[in-house]
Scaffold this motif. Structure first.
Motif, PDB file in Angstrom:
ATOM      1  N   LEU A 260       0.852  -1.441  -0.010  1.00 33.35           N
ATOM      2  CA  LEU A 260      -0.029  -0.041  -0.041  1.00 33.35           C
ATOM      3  C   LEU A 260       0.755   1.272   0.124  1.00 33.35           C
ATOM      4  O   LEU A 260       0.670   2.186  -0.797  1.00 33.35           O
ATOM      5  N   LEU A 261       1.829   1.360   0.742  1.00 33.39           N
ATOM      6  CA  LEU A 261       2.612   2.486   0.849  1.00 33.39           C
ATOM      7  C   LEU A 261       3.525   2.541  -0.520  1.00 33.39           C
ATOM      8  O   LEU A 261       3.592   3.868  -1.007  1.00 33.39           O
ATOM      9  N   ALA A 262       4.163   1.682  -0.900  1.00 29.35           N
ATOM     10  CA  ALA A 262       4.769   1.773  -2.222  1.00 29.35           C
ATOM     11  C   ALA A 262       3.905   2.272  -3.428  1.00 29.35           C
ATOM     12  O   ALA A 262       4.208   3.053  -4.357  1.00 29.35           O
ATOM     13  N   ALA A 263       2.591   1.569  -3.480  1.00 30.69           N
ATOM     14  CA  ALA A 263       1.535   1.867  -4.328  1.00 30.69           C
ATOM     15  C   ALA A 263       1.375   3.373  -4.343  1.00 30.69           C
ATOM     16  O   ALA A 263       1.231   4.072  -5.358  1.00 30.69           O
ATOM     17  N   THR A 264       0.877   3.879  -3.237  1.00 29.42           N
ATOM     18  CA  THR A 264       0.540   5.267  -2.877  1.00 29.42           C
ATOM     19  C   THR A 264       1.681   6.185  -3.409  1.00 29.42           C
ATOM     20  O   THR A 264       1.413   7.225  -4.054  1.00 29.42           O
ATOM     21  N   VAL A 265       2.907   5.888  -3.119  1.00 28.25           N
ATOM     22  CA  VAL A 265       4.021   6.866  -3.301  1.00 28.25           C
ATOM     23  C   VAL A 265       4.340   6.843  -5.079  1.00 28.25           C
ATOM     24  O   VAL A 265       4.225   7.773  -5.728  1.00 28.25           O
ATOM     25  N   LEU A 266       4.145   5.485  -5.624  1.00 24.47           N
ATOM     26  CA  LEU A 266       4.113   5.572  -6.810  1.00 24.47           C
ATOM     27  C   LEU A 266       2.957   6.173  -7.769  1.00 24.47           C
ATOM     28  O   LEU A 266       3.130   6.566  -8.794  1.00 24.47           O
ATOM     29  N   SER A 267       2.007   6.294  -7.061  1.00 26.22           N
ATOM     30  CA  SER A 267       0.796   6.934  -7.660  1.00 26.22           C
ATOM     31  C   SER A 267       1.063   8.420  -7.952  1.00 26.22           C
ATOM     32  O   SER A 267       0.655   8.882  -8.871  1.00 26.22           O
ATOM     33  N   ILE A 268       1.869   8.877  -7.419  1.00 23.50           N
ATOM     34  CA  ILE A 268       2.263  10.513  -7.479  1.00 23.50           C
ATOM     35  C   ILE A 268       2.964  10.399  -8.719  1.00 23.50           C
ATOM     36  O   ILE A 268       2.680  11.532  -9.532  1.00 23.50           O
ATOM     37  N   GLN A 269       3.964   9.392  -9.160  1.00 25.68           N
ATOM     38  CA  GLN A 269       4.599   9.556 -10.227  1.00 25.68           C
ATOM     39  C   GLN A 269       3.633   9.525 -11.336  1.00 25.68           C
ATOM     40  O   GLN A 269       3.799  10.035 -12.775  1.00 25.68           O
TER      41      GLN A 269
END
Length: 335
Positions: A260-269
């Protein structure tokens, strides 16, 4: 221009102000306990730890020589432990340390992820201590105890006792499922909150330094349409998914929060990719309309699509950021 103030003055002001905040915590907390106005006290005290972080962030940049911040922090700690209690002093010390890391990050131009990571490390002991003092299960039980009376009062008055009993049982079951999910993703929520707080400390610290006239080395991120996050987030996402499919309860819980954390941050890109595309094909007015409608009506889809686009951009360079400047696609976002 740099202010002609003595270099020792900012650390002295920071130590004095932090001691005053520490004593204010004690006074307001004691008054709230005596009067029962705990909620009002929480509202009053809530922004003060952030203020401490921003204050020490600015002081690290402003002090001359810079090492004066360390005796200033030690002096405040000594005075605080004498005049106040450790339960007040040590949490504020954690916020002061986080602010100092933010100040060093601004001064020497750390990478953004390194700066955020350093600030989070300083705040993490405080979070772990608070969770130990009030475990997650107890927090959720308290929340359930507060919500159940509200659910019961919202039931239709015209319903007979049996209907009310069944409806309340259904609402209890739904609330229990929701709280169970909240407990499972609690580490993700904490991590996201810490990252957001770290970013806020950096931004407010930078603004404070500029307002008071001290210079900083240039430290500006690229335009949002060209944002690219570190590739290790892909491996974090893969590790989280891998742990989830092990079906082992502890490993699956860790994997869920990591993914969840990695996906949330990647969503910014991924959102940056969408911003790049809209900048190429829509006028400025069209972009305003698009993002307003998207934010109001399809924000979850924008976030979910952002994860996929962020992953794809890591592998395929959808915006051609690796091309030399001046290439055929290098000015797309300047339309």
């Amino acid at each position: 221009m740099t202010r002609p103030w003595p270099g020792y003055l900012p650390p002295l002001v920071a130590a004095t102000a932090t001691l005053a905040i520490c004593l204010l915590f004690d006074v307001v907390s004691r008054a709230a306990t005596d009067s029962g106005a705990v909620g009002l006290a929480a509202v009053v005290l809530l922004p003060l730890p952030l203020l401490v972080s921003v204050l020490w962030c600015a002081v690290v940049v402003a002090a001359r020589p810079h090492w004066l911040v360390f005796p200033a922090l030690g002096g405040w700690l000594a005075a605080g432990l004498v005049l106040s209690s450790g339960e007040t002093v040590w949490p504020l010390a954690s916020h002061a340390a986080a602010g100092m890391v933010a100040g060093f990050a601004l001064g020497v131009r750390w990478r953004l992820d390194a700066a955020l990571g350093g600030i989070v490390v300083m705040l993490l002991p405080l979070i772990l201590w608070s969770v130990q003092e009030l475990p997650v299960g107890e927090q959720l039980d308290m929340l359930e105890a507060e919500l159940l009376p509200q659910l019961e009062s919202a039931l239709p008055e015209a319903a007979n006792p049996e209907q009310r009993r069944r409806a309340l049982a259904t609402e209890r079951e739904r609330l229990g499922s929701l709280l169970d999910l909240a407990g499972r993703i609690y580490p993700f929520v904490l991590a996201a909150g810490l990252l957001g707080q770290a970013l806020l400390v950096l931004v407010l610290g930078w603004v404070s330094v500029r307002i008071f006239g001290w210079r900083l080395p240039p430290w500006r991120p690229p335009p949002f349409a060209r944002w690219r996050l570190p590739f290790y987030l892909v491996w974090l996402l893969a590790a989280g998914v891998g742990l989830m499919i092990t079906r082992q309860p502890t490993a699956a819980a860790v994997g869920l929060n990591l993914a969840l954390l990695a996906a949330t941050v990647l969503s910014i890109q991924g959102i940056a990719v969408q911003f790049h595309m809209t900048a190429r094909f829509l006028s400025p007015l069209g972009r305003v309309v698009f993002w307003t409608l998207a934010g109001v009506f399809v924000a979850p889809m924008i976030m979910a699509g952002g994860v996929l686009l962020g992953l794809a951009d890591q592998w395929l360079d959808l915006r051609n950021l690796d091309r030399p400047p001046g290439g055929p696609d290098s000015a797309g976002e300047s339309k």
